[in-house]
Write an enzyme that holds these catalytic residues in place. Structure first.
Site, mmCIF file in Angstrom:
data_model
loop_
_atom_site.group_PDB
_atom_site.id
_atom_site.type_symbol
_atom_site.label_atom_id
_atom_site.label_comp_id
_atom_site.label_asym_id
_atom_site.label_seq_id
_atom_site.Cartn_x
_atom_site.Cartn_y
_atom_site.Cartn_z
ATOM 1 N N ASP A 1 0.819 -1.208 0.000
ATOM 2 C CA ASP A 1 0.000 0.000 0.000
ATOM 3 C C ASP A 1 0.855 1.261 0.000
ATOM 4 O OD1 ASP A 1 -2.364 -1.418 0.052
ATOM 5 O OD2 ASP A 1 -2.566 -1.336 2.236
ATOM 6 N N TYR B 1 6.858 -10.396 5.971
ATOM 7 C CA TYR B 1 6.740 -8.979 6.294
ATOM 8 C C TYR B 1 7.275 -8.736 7.698
ATOM 9 C CZ TYR B 1 3.605 -8.034 2.321
ATOM 10 O OH TYR B 1 3.075 -7.875 1.063
#
Length: 292
Positions: free
Chosen positions: A60, A124
């Protein structure tokens, strides 16, 4: 005679603050995606057909990548051989030099290789900074690279207990944000790793007297749902703040409802990094055509 296109897998990193995300944006959108910059740089290689980057992992706006991947096909003019990997890396980085984006490595792969679907796992990390009562206390060199939750203190052992409930295969409907793909995407995911460990800050040894603590939350899975990591981090931080108990993380999972997550329990993008995308080593090497 036009030679067939050569397919490459590239590993690249970027500082995501200035971008609207990794994916391409159109001319009528206000922000620009990392993909736009990659493809603009690639056109300087003078391909016969415009080059398209097929990104493995979406990130994002404001999210960073220590290492993301994409595959691309390059068709050169007749008589020109396929790029060698090092040549491709140098060429792309030369034309990316004004952007906080860098190609790390490249591999010639088979024509049926796909950066997204061939990936074995994605990892992540999310960086937390403890010890700052308010945002103005965050070291200037750490801004846009971490989240300092209000209050400055978190019960990390409680967060670690809560993270164990996220391990394994579950319906993660509660921990995804809804978007246009939601009706077509299974909410079942398998979290292979969910850890919370102490970390270090940039130049942190120069301000040890401030008593700041850095922590990293690490998650590994074959794939994640839209904003799943940020929502899991937000919920775990809520546990650390005493707003939720560790067992309530299990209860939220079992509710399977995106609306069940407490309001504002989604971590901001700045602290999130795509650490790596893993592949089978055998897929990263292919036999060259004669004369290449």
């Amino acid at each position: 005679m036009v030679s067939p296109p050569a397919r490459y897998l590239v590993f690249f990193q970027y500082f995501g603050t200035k971008y609207s995300g990794v994916m391409e944006t159109s001319a009528n959108q206000s922000g620009i995606g990392v993909q736009n910059c990659l493809e603009k740089a690639a056109q300087n290689l003078k391909p016969v057909v415009p080059i398209k980057f097929h990104i493995s992992s979406r990130t994002d706006s404001g999210v960073h990548a220590l290492c993301n991947t994409a595959h691309l096909d390059i068709q050169r003019a007749p008589g020109k051989p396929a790029f060698q990997e090092r040549e491709l890396i140098r060429g792309l980085n030369h034309h990316l030099k004004s952007e906080p984006i860098r190609i790390l490595s490249a591999y010639r792969v088979t024509s049926d290789f796909h950066a997204r679907f061939s990936a074995l796992s994605r990892t992540y990390i999310y960086r937390l900074l403890l010890g700052c009562a308010r945002w103005s206390e965050v070291p200037v060199f750490e801004r846009d690279l971490c989240w300092a939750p209000p209050g400055g203190y978190l019960d990390v052992p409680a967060m670690q207990d809560a993270a164990r409930f996220l391990l394994g295969t579950h319906d993660f409907s509660t921990f995804r944000s809804l978007n246009s793909e939601t009706p077509f995407q299974s909410p079942i995911r398998t979290i292979l790793q969910a850890e919370i460990q102490p970390s270090s800050g940039f130049l942190a040894h120069h301000y040890e007297s401030r008593g700041l603590e850095f922590w990293e939350l690490k998650f590994r899975s074959k794939s994640f749902l839209y904003r799943q990591v940020r929502r899991m981090v937000g919920a775990l931080v809520a546990v650390g703040q005493g707003k939720l108990t560790p067992h309530q993380i299990k209860e939220l999972l079992e509710l399977r409802d995106a609306r069940a997550l407490p309001p504002h329990a989604m971590a901001p993008p700045a602290g999130l990094f795509l650490k790596c995308v893993e592949y089978d080593e055998a897929d990263l090497h292919t036999t060259r055509a004669p004369g290449e």
